[in-house]
Design an enzyme around this catalytic site. Sequence first.
Site, PDB file in Angstrom:
ATOM      1  N   LEU A   1      48.928  94.547  -0.964  1.00 35.00           N
ATOM      2  CA  LEU A   1      49.594  93.489  -0.214  1.00 35.00           C
ATOM      3  C   LEU A   1      50.920  94.088   0.215  1.00 35.00           C
ATOM      4  O   LEU A   1      51.617  94.692  -0.602  1.00 35.00           O
ATOM      5  CB  LEU A   1      49.847  92.259  -1.093  1.00 35.00           C
ATOM      6  N   ASP A   2      51.284  93.939   1.483  1.00 39.89           N
ATOM      7  CA  ASP A   2      52.534  94.537   1.930  1.00 39.89           C
ATOM      8  C   ASP A   2      53.732  93.845   1.263  1.00 39.89           C
ATOM      9  O   ASP A   2      53.589  92.813   0.612  1.00 39.89           O
ATOM     10  CB  ASP A   2      52.638  94.548   3.461  1.00 39.89           C
ATOM     11  N   GLU A   3      54.883  94.433   1.447  1.00 36.62           N
ATOM     12  CA  GLU A   3      56.094  93.949   0.779  1.00 36.62           C
ATOM     13  C   GLU A   3      56.369  92.478   1.062  1.00 36.62           C
ATOM     14  O   GLU A   3      56.858  91.752   0.204  1.00 36.62           O
ATOM     15  CB  GLU A   3      57.275  94.805   1.254  1.00 36.62           C
TER      16      GLU A   3
END
Length: 194
Positions: A50-52
């Site tokens: 999951l991206d930041e």
Amino acid sequence: MENTKHKHFILFKPYGYLSQFVNNQTRRKNKKMLGELYDFPEKTMAIGRLDEHSEGLLLLTTDGQTSEFIRSAKVEKEYYAQVDGQISFEAIEKLKKGVEIGFEGIKYTTKKCKVSKIEEPAKLPERRKKIRDERHGPTSWISITLTEGKFRQVRKMTAAVGFPTLRLIRVRIGKIKLNQMNIGEVIEVNHFLT
């Protein structure tokens, strides 16, 4: 998939954390890593990422075979996306059929997927960083279920149909659901029921 010598974890990844344990890039100075949330054993890896700026369900394991299976097209991943504006029926239909996005500099058409408009999820925890308020216009929520996972795919898909994602939460991987977990909570399990 069960293997008693390996360790498996279910995590509610908070907004602002990278889905990795080591910061191997100097430009990512002062970034928050998963290891700050729990004392994970050596060789633990995130299954998918999951991206930041995304949050929600993240599975972790010390078993590469388990990771490979869960990342495969055999296992559905469901997301709730808060989008800018009141998403239209036409936009939802386009998302279902597949839209063209950029991936590593190449145009890519996403696979067919399940998409539906939903009410704002009632039991989601407040995000630490406020998204925006009603002065900036309406927002709406969709559920989108994929069997693939390209880099920032959901965000790129909603932008491609004119409704950029403001908040993205993964709520389900296979049969594993986020349910009532708290932000940053980690649950160790014997195996994943996918």
